[in-house]
Design an enzyme around this catalytic site. Structure first.
Site, PDB file in Angstrom:
ATOM      1  N   ARG A 129      -1.978   4.871  12.625  1.00 60.99           N
ATOM      2  CA  ARG A 129      -0.809   4.559  13.435  1.00 60.99           C
ATOM      3  C   ARG A 129      -1.235   4.442  14.882  1.00 60.99           C
ATOM      4  NH1 ARG A 129       3.981   8.566  11.352  1.00 60.99           N
ATOM      5  NH2 ARG A 129       3.966   7.767   9.240  1.00 60.99           N
ATOM      6  N   ARG A 139       0.850  -1.197   0.000  1.00 63.25           N
ATOM      7  CA  ARG A 139       0.000   0.000   0.000  1.00 63.25           C
ATOM      8  C   ARG A 139       0.881   1.241   0.000  1.00 63.25           C
ATOM      9  NH1 ARG A 139      -3.380   1.018   4.306  1.00 63.25           N
ATOM     10  NH2 ARG A 139      -4.886   2.034   2.969  1.00 63.25           N
ATOM     11  N   LYS A 141       3.599  -6.968  11.716  1.00 66.13           N
ATOM     12  CA  LYS A 141       2.809  -7.254  10.515  1.00 66.13           C
ATOM     13  C   LYS A 141       3.017  -8.681  10.005  1.00 66.13           C
ATOM     14  CE  LYS A 141       1.466  -5.220   6.207  1.00 66.13           C
ATOM     15  NZ  LYS A 141       1.023  -3.958   5.671  1.00 66.13           N
TER      16      LYS A 141
HETATM   17  C1  BTN Z   1       0.368  -3.867   2.220  1.00 64.05           C
HETATM   18  O1  BTN Z   1       1.153  -2.943   2.010  1.00 64.05           O
HETATM   19  O2  BTN Z   1       0.064  -4.186   3.364  1.00 64.05           O
HETATM   20  C2  BTN Z   1      -0.251  -4.616   1.079  1.00 64.05           C
HETATM   21  C3  BTN Z   1       0.634  -5.723   0.595  1.00 64.05           C
HETATM   22  C4  BTN Z   1       0.038  -6.546  -0.518  1.00 64.05           C
HETATM   23  C5  BTN Z   1       1.033  -7.531  -1.082  1.00 64.05           C
HETATM   24  C6  BTN Z   1       0.413  -8.469  -2.061  1.00 64.05           C
HETATM   25  S1  BTN Z   1       1.471  -9.808  -2.495  1.00 64.05           S
HETATM   26  C7  BTN Z   1       0.376 -10.292  -3.765  1.00 64.05           C
HETATM   27  C8  BTN Z   1      -0.147  -9.025  -4.412  1.00 64.05           C
HETATM   28  N1  BTN Z   1       0.726  -8.569  -5.459  1.00 64.05           N
HETATM   29  C9  BTN Z   1       1.322  -7.428  -5.170  1.00 64.05           C
HETATM   30  O3  BTN Z   1       2.135  -6.829  -5.905  1.00 64.05           O
HETATM   31  N2  BTN Z   1       0.908  -6.976  -3.969  1.00 64.05           N
HETATM   32  C10 BTN Z   1      -0.057  -7.875  -3.376  1.00 64.05           C
END
Ligand code: BTN
Length: 333
Positions: free
Chosen positions: A326, A126, A191
């Site tokens: 946060r 994100r 996380k």
């Molecule tokens: C976050 O930042 O918390 C979201 C992470 C999401 C990661 C997943 S892995 C599969 C899919 N492909 C990506 O490029 N991102 C999501």
């Protein structure tokens, strides 16, 4: 034979966990014994631990349980088998989300298709962050779903996805996992998994949503150093061997049921469970919305999935998108 094809042969052979001679591998890969070493070293750079013993050859101790679309399909529930279409499975891809978005944009994708990969070279998190995606260690999975609803009715969807993943993990014996609005899974404030939704389409009548999730299963310590926040993986929560094919199949099964419920009834059927699992319930938090920040006490989410914050005795709601939360007093997003 291309370099990628050779790497695939090498991974496939070494995934069995037995010693294989450089000569044997060289023959399969159409290269010299000496050149095999370069490829094996490349696997090391991908985070695959291997042994090299003179006279015996190379081996990956314990082998690698690779992702396999046939095994994922075999473990799907009957409902998910009926609902889901293609399952694309890659050793390496830029981003599973990007792959499905491109298919959707070119009109080549079937809705309800899935993409999984052993590694991502440009895994997306994100707010423009990278998602660290080493080979065969974690889960990187995306689904392309068409919602016959306008965009504003999709609020709450990412919370539902987090709940579906949580549901599966709890059924597999993981307890103590909490949710952080809008869509992180945390264990002891670290996380464990993240969700990224990317939307295309007309947005007023229908939306094509790529729902991507990444779950840390067995993150190598060294590569984990690239992650900008505290993290945890499933392996360190519970000492149990994890078959990622089954885990993915279970999540897809739960998710396809939950997404249909969400499409029919919205977030109202999920909101109670979400609030039960909220990591920040009644805690002081800071909401960052663009250049603005809001400090208050988190009151959980409402029927739409918006976060309610009590600020100086008044309630204010915040909607997903690019807003981030946060914990106040040090725990950063
Ligand atoms: C976050 O930042 O918390 C979201 C992470 C999401 C990661 C997943 S892995 C599969 C899919 N492909 C990506 O490029 N991102 C999501």
């Amino acid at each position: 034979m291309s370099k990628a094809e050779r790497i695939e042969i090498l991974i496939h052979e070494l995934s069995k966990g037995e010693f294989l001679s450089g000569e044997y591998l060289g023959q399969l890969m159409g290269i010299s014994r000496a050149a095999v070493w370069k490829y094996v070293k490349a696997l090391g750079e991908m985070g695959i631990e291997f042994e090299s013993v003179p006279g015996k050859g190379y081996r990956v101790p314990g082998g690698i349980k690779l992702l396999d679309e046939k095994r994922i399909s075999a473990y799907l529930s009957a409902h998910a088998t009926g609902v889901l279409k293609d399952i694309f499975c890659f050793y390496e891809i830029g981003s599973t989300n990007q792959f499905l978005l491109e298919l959707a944009e070119t009109g080549k994708a079937q809705y309800n298709s899935v993409c999984v990969a052993e590694s991502q070279t440009s895994g997306r998190g994100r707010r423009g962050k990278a998602w660290v995606s080493p080979f065969a260690r974690n889960v990187y999975c995306s689904i392309l779903w068409r919602f016959e609803k306008p965009l504003f009715e999709l609020e709450g969807l990412s919370l539902v996805v987090a709940l579906s993943i949580l549901d599966v993990l709890e059924k597999n014996g993981y307890s103590g996992i909490k949710l952080k609005w809008p869509n992180d899974l945390l264990f002891k404030n670290k996380k464990l998994a993240g969700i990224l939704l990317e939307v295309r389409g007309d947005l007023t009548d229908y939306c094509d949503v790529v729902i991507g999730f990444g779950i840390n299963v067995s993150m190598p310590q060294k590569l984990g150093e690239e992650i900008e926040q505290e993290w945890v993986d499933l392996e360190s929560i519970l000492e149990a061997s994890i078959d990622r094919n089954i885990l993915i199949a279970d999540i897809l099964s739960t998710l396809s049921r939950d997404m249909e419920n969400f499409e029919r009834e919205g977030f109202s059927g999920f909101y109670e469970k979400w609030n039960e699992k909220d990591a920040y319930s009644s805690k002081e938090v800071l909401i960052m919305a663009g250049k603005n920040s809001f400090h208050g006490v988190s009151k959980g989410v409402n029927y739409q999935g918006a976060l309610i914050l009590e600020i100086n005795g008044e309630e204010k709601s915040f909607h997903g998108g690019e807003v981030s939360l946060r914990g106040y007093g040090g725990t950063l997003d």
